[in-house]
Scaffold this active site. Structure first.
Site, PDB file in Angstrom:
ATOM      1  N   LYS A 192       0.849  -1.192   0.000  1.00  0.00           N
ATOM      2  CA  LYS A 192       0.000   0.000   0.000  1.00  0.00           C
ATOM      3  C   LYS A 192       0.879   1.235   0.000  1.00  0.00           C
ATOM      4  O   LYS A 192       1.557   1.523   0.990  1.00  0.00           O
ATOM      5  CB  LYS A 192      -0.925   0.045   1.214  1.00  0.00           C
ATOM      6  CG  LYS A 192      -1.995   1.150   1.082  1.00  0.00           C
ATOM      7  CD  LYS A 192      -2.616   1.552   2.395  1.00  0.00           C
ATOM      8  CE  LYS A 192      -1.857   2.641   3.086  1.00  0.00           C
ATOM      9  NZ  LYS A 192      -1.921   3.958   2.393  1.00  0.00           N
ATOM     10  N   GLY A 244       6.916   4.609   8.571  1.00  0.00           N
ATOM     11  CA  GLY A 244       6.039   5.741   8.818  1.00  0.00           C
ATOM     12  C   GLY A 244       6.258   6.302  10.210  1.00  0.00           C
ATOM     13  O   GLY A 244       7.339   6.178  10.786  1.00  0.00           O
ATOM     14  N   SER A 245       5.220   6.876  10.770  1.00  0.00           N
ATOM     15  CA  SER A 245       5.343   7.576  12.047  1.00  0.00           C
ATOM     16  C   SER A 245       5.404   6.599  13.211  1.00  0.00           C
ATOM     17  O   SER A 245       4.882   5.476  13.147  1.00  0.00           O
ATOM     18  CB  SER A 245       4.168   8.536  12.243  1.00  0.00           C
ATOM     19  OG  SER A 245       2.981   7.807  12.501  1.00  0.00           O
ATOM     20  N   THR A 246       6.019   7.040  14.294  1.00  0.00           N
ATOM     21  CA  THR A 246       6.105   6.229  15.497  1.00  0.00           C
ATOM     22  C   THR A 246       4.716   5.966  16.074  1.00  0.00           C
ATOM     23  O   THR A 246       4.442   4.872  16.585  1.00  0.00           O
ATOM     24  CB  THR A 246       6.990   6.932  16.539  1.00  0.00           C
ATOM     25  OG1 THR A 246       8.330   7.017  16.017  1.00  0.00           O
ATOM     26  CG2 THR A 246       7.017   6.183  17.860  1.00  0.00           C
ATOM     27  N   GLY A 249       3.209   3.248  14.136  1.00  0.00           N
ATOM     28  CA  GLY A 249       3.957   2.041  14.450  1.00  0.00           C
ATOM     29  C   GLY A 249       3.496   1.408  15.749  1.00  0.00           C
ATOM     30  O   GLY A 249       3.383   0.173  15.862  1.00  0.00           O
ATOM     31  N   GLU A 266      10.051   0.716  10.666  1.00  0.00           N
ATOM     32  CA  GLU A 266      11.049   1.780  10.465  1.00  0.00           C
ATOM     33  C   GLU A 266      10.310   3.084  10.661  1.00  0.00           C
ATOM     34  O   GLU A 266       9.508   3.487   9.821  1.00  0.00           O
ATOM     35  CB  GLU A 266      11.673   1.660   9.071  1.00  0.00           C
ATOM     36  CG  GLU A 266      12.973   2.434   8.922  1.00  0.00           C
ATOM     37  CD  GLU A 266      12.769   3.829   8.387  1.00  0.00           C
ATOM     38  OE1 GLU A 266      12.713   4.773   9.222  1.00  0.00           O
ATOM     39  OE2 GLU A 266      12.637   3.985   7.169  1.00  0.00           O
ATOM     40  N   CYS A 300      13.191  10.680   7.381  1.00  0.00           N
ATOM     41  CA  CYS A 300      13.102  10.157   8.753  1.00  0.00           C
ATOM     42  C   CYS A 300      14.435  10.235   9.477  1.00  0.00           C
ATOM     43  O   CYS A 300      14.473  10.372  10.697  1.00  0.00           O
ATOM     44  CB  CYS A 300      12.577   8.724   8.730  1.00  0.00           C
ATOM     45  SG  CYS A 300      13.525   7.605   7.674  1.00  0.00           S
ATOM     46  N   GLU A 397       9.837  15.234  16.091  1.00  0.00           N
ATOM     47  CA  GLU A 397      10.139  15.250  14.663  1.00  0.00           C
ATOM     48  C   GLU A 397       9.284  16.299  13.956  1.00  0.00           C
ATOM     49  O   GLU A 397       8.054  16.283  14.046  1.00  0.00           O
ATOM     50  CB  GLU A 397       9.866  13.861  14.079  1.00  0.00           C
ATOM     51  CG  GLU A 397      10.381  13.661  12.686  1.00  0.00           C
ATOM     52  CD  GLU A 397      10.226  12.229  12.213  1.00  0.00           C
ATOM     53  OE1 GLU A 397      11.048  11.768  11.402  1.00  0.00           O
ATOM     54  OE2 GLU A 397       9.256  11.562  12.637  1.00  0.00           O
TER      55      GLU A 397
END
Length: 794
Positions: A192, A244-246, A249, A266, A300, A397
């Site tokens: 995706k 993607g984002s934490t 995640g 990641e 990132c 971030e």
């Protein structure tokens, strides 16, 4: 304007890249794209679409199919049907397919680069010269691993059907990072792409089909966050690989808890960029340009936290501000610009909001007076100085072209500031003293460190983070293992429920009562009474009390974690020293083998011969990891640049271990020994029904020169102690072997600091089988690989 005037001013004129072919490709699809499932484009079952816009102008690029449950089901079914035949192909056949994909990317490189620039907003110079060539490199490199799979990964098999979710900042490169190793090693894929940037993934699927990739091997399902969530929750997907984002995640870790899915995350970063006073200042300034203004800072691993030694900070900031004034912001297809558009208005608003917070917290703003294009989403290169380490802009971030700067005095202070973050993705160290640079690199909590460079990547070298930057690696041999599983673990059955003995009271005996010998906990190298002063009986299979152990609680775990943290010297001890101590433990256990065999037989009801076999296997296993301690080493990668990348295995730190209920001594040794062999410190929770082997074992540790705090043993309830270890943010990893409920609990509660987990989902391991219970499969999970890049030459 005359030519002579251009030579006098040395100013840049526009150098537009033609987008004719890209527009024609969009026109051929009539500006509307379906999913790519089972080798063909199909509309969403619901008929719903969403719009993809051009960041530089805000203009509509295309309408994209919005994936729903039926679309994901169709893609998974196609991938499942294709996976068996694809995995059974000889490695050479898959290598030829990967090679064909690499050649297809190269032949259509300019078209892909232009579509990427239009869809993402990044400069075409970056897509043309960095993203697309590196994507091709990944397909070439992994074609090689497919060719070598039968020899290099002979003990491994493919994971199966893989769901992959990629971000919008490097759409095509992230696609290659994920698809290439998955397909090379016999898996099939449902990918995706990000909703902001789906076009190059759809273009690639078209090219892959033309290159002869069999139907169902690669499937592209487009959509928004809900589509990705459907993939994460799908029961017939064997692995999720997410970038993607934490925050997302964490949700994925929680949603997949207990499912048995392999998981690679990641995630975000707040990477330090450390400049020492002996650095090449002009070189470091150019490094900042590449670290934070490359791809508009939407990276990132961007070097967004500048840490500059006090003595050179004024001159460094002065030169950096001057260099910022020469940067050009323009249309993505202008080959003479340095920065282009932010991916979407919502991201632009986030950047503006974060900078405003930084100013409110006292930061000083530096922005060059440069003209931004009209329309679209653009933001100038930005530097914030006088930033405090605890401020929002220093800790969170921003994901935009904003660098924040702080100063330091000593190398140790630089290390402390650099590690003062919940992230651990990358770092950059600038010094002309290579000894200093490598000293600092070794101490940084980061998966990748660049020395006198930044943002270097290659398919041969793994990339990934620590802490809340996620776990797992992409690229290199270590990245291949993320798409494989040990052959010896295939077909494991659920662990049989053990018959819990029932206490049978004995009355009427006139024997003299035995003295109290309740086994204590073992924390910080000392025997310790449990905090709650409670104990639990240990029963024989016939229900007779054969001993008591302490009932550990949350405070005992807290004390054990503190002791393990205090034993950090074990991680920096020489591998030879660790090996010697493992051998010494084995030697001392051997001297007491009959005693341990009797204890195992009394607790488990095993025959004397089987109990002695378990003790002998434990001794041999200690010897095996003593042997591995100074042989499980890093490698030197030679990426296609003047330099090397050192892939260094590092201990994860403090690791909790929940031992299986069976094999009370061998299970403990099989899990603890690989961890300490590579420098971790351990808090072990022994077999709940049979803990006396572990409490006897600590008396062996006391006489084997094991430093205090390296191995801590806390007896008690497996579930209750696992809850505390999983939720403890000072525990870096957790291994848990037992019931399916235990695995689910550990994975779910680990989201706090995204600790790395290793669980068995209730499936039994034959601890006597060395192919299943010993060796590199365990050592790989005991370390993180840090890649340190060292360019050389002028």
């Amino acid at each position: 304007m005359s030519v002579a005037k251009f030579f006098d001013e040395m100013s840049y004129g526009p150098a537009p890249e033609a987008d004719t072919e890209a527009r024609q490709w969009l026109a051929r699809h009539k500006g509307k794209f379906g999913h790519f499932i089972n080798g063909t484009f199909v509309e969403s079952v619901s008929g719903k679409t969403f719009d993809s816009f051009e960041p530089a102008t805000g203009a509509l690029l295309a309408k994209i199919a919005l994936g729903g449950r039926d679309d994901v089901n169709a893609a998974v079914a196609a991938a499942r049907k294709a996976q068996g035949p694809w995995a059974k192909l000889p490695g050479h056949a898959r290598a030829r397919h990967l090679y064909a994909l690499a050649r297809m990317v190269q032949r259509h490189a300019r078209l892909i680069a232009v579509v990427e620039a239009l869809d993402n907003g990044k400069p075409v110079r970056e897509t043309r010269d960095i993203d697309i060539p590196l994507a091709a490199r990944h397909f070439y490199h992994h074609a090689g691993w497919a060719q070598l799979q039968e020899t290099e990964f002979a003990d491994q098999v493919p994971v199966g059907v893989v769901g992959q979710v990629i971000p919008w900042n490097f759409p095509f490169l992230m696609l290659a990072w994920k698809i290439a190793p998955a397909l090379a090693l016999g898996n099939t894929v449902i990918l995706k792409p990000a909703e902001f940037t789906p076009l190059t993934a759809l273009l690639f699927s078209e090219l892959a089909s033309a290159a002869g990739l069999p139907p169902g091997v690669l499937n592209i399902v487009t959509g928004e966050g809900e589509t990705g969530a459907l993939m994460v929750e799908h029961e017939d997907i064997d692995k999720i690989a997410f970038t993607g984002s934490t925050e997302v995640g964490r949700l994925i870790r929680e949603k997949t808890a207990g499912s048995g899915k392999s998981l690679t995350l990641e995630l975000g970063g707040k990477s330090p960029f450390i400049v020492f006073d002996d650095a090449d200042i002009d070189g470091a300034v150019e490094g900042v340009v590449d670290a934070i203004w490359f791809n508009q800072g939407q990276v990132c691993c961007a070097g967004s936290r500048l840490l500059v030694q006090e003595g050179v900070a004024p001159v460094f900031h002065e030169r950096l501000a001057r260099r910022m004034g020469t940067l050009r912001v323009g249309h993505p297809l202008d080959k003479a610009i340095d920065m282009a558009a932010i991916v979407a208005p919502v991201q632009l608003q986030r950047i503006e909001g974060m900078v405003a917070k930084g100013l409110a917290e006292g930061a000083s703003l530096h922005q060059p007076k440069i003209e931004l294009p009209k329309g679209g989403s653009f933001y100038p290169p930005t530097l914030l100085t006088n930033v405090q380490p605890t401020s929002v802009v220093a800790s969170e971030e921003i994901f935009g072209p904003v660098a924040v700067s702080m100063t330091f005095r000593t190398p140790e202070e630089a290390i402390q500031l650099a590690n003062h973050t919940r992230y651990g993705l990358a770092a950059s160290v600038w010094s002309e003293t290579i000894g200093l640079a490598l000293h600092v690199a070794a101490k940084l909590a980061a998966g990748v460190v660049w020395v006198n460079a930044t943002n270097l990547f290659d398919a041969s070298s793994g990339f990934g983070g620590k802490r809340e930057s996620g776990f797992g690696r992409e690229g290199g041999k270590e990245g291949c293992y993320e798409y494989l599983k040990p052959k010896a673990w295939v077909g494991r059955k659920l662990r049989a429920e053990s018959n819990v003995p029932v206490l049978k009271p004995v009355a009427g005996e006139f024997a003299t009562p035995t003295l109290d010998r309740t086994a204590k906990l073992f924390i910080g190298g000392k025997q310790a009474r449990p905090d709650g002063n409670y104990s639990r009986p240990v029963l024989s299979p016939k229900g007779k009390v054969i001993g008591e152990v302490g009932e550990g609680n949350r405070k005992d775990i807290r004390n054990a974690v503190a002791a393990a943290r205090g034993a950090s010297g074990w991680s920096s001890a020489t591998a030879h020293n660790r090996a010697q101590i493992l051998y010494y433990i084995a030697e001392n256990l051997s001297a007491r083998a009959p005693e341990f065999a009797d204890r195992i037989a009394a607790m488990t009801g095993a025959s004397a011969a089987n109990a002695r076999t378990e003790v002998d296997a434990s001794i041999a296993r200690l010897f095996s990891y003593g042997a591995w301690a100074d042989k499980y080493e890093g490698v030197v990668h030679q990426p296609p640049l003047r330099g090397v990348a050192l892939a260094m295995p590092e201990p994860q730190g403090v690791v909790g271990v929940i031992c299986p209920p069976e094999a009370p001594l061998l299970g403990l040794v099989s899990l603890v020994a690989p961890l300490i062999a590579v420098g971790n410190r351990v808090i072990a929770v022994p077999s709940e029904p049979h803990p006396l082997a572990a409490t006897d074992f600590y008396s062996v540790l006391e006489t084997s020169d094991v430093p205090a705090g390296v191995i801590n043993i806390v007896t008690g309830s497996t579930i209750e102690l696992a809850k505390t270890l999983a939720a403890h943010n000072d525990v870096d990893a957790l291994w848990a072997f037992g019931s399916p409920e235990l695995s689910t609990l550990v994975e779910k509660l680990s989201v706090g600091n995204l600790k790395r987990t290793f669980v068995d989902y209730g499936k039994a391991i034959d601890w006597m089988d060395r192919s299943a219970a010993e060796g590199q499969a365990f050592l790989r999970r005991a370390v993180d690989v840090k890649n340190i890049w060292i360019p050389y030459g002028e």
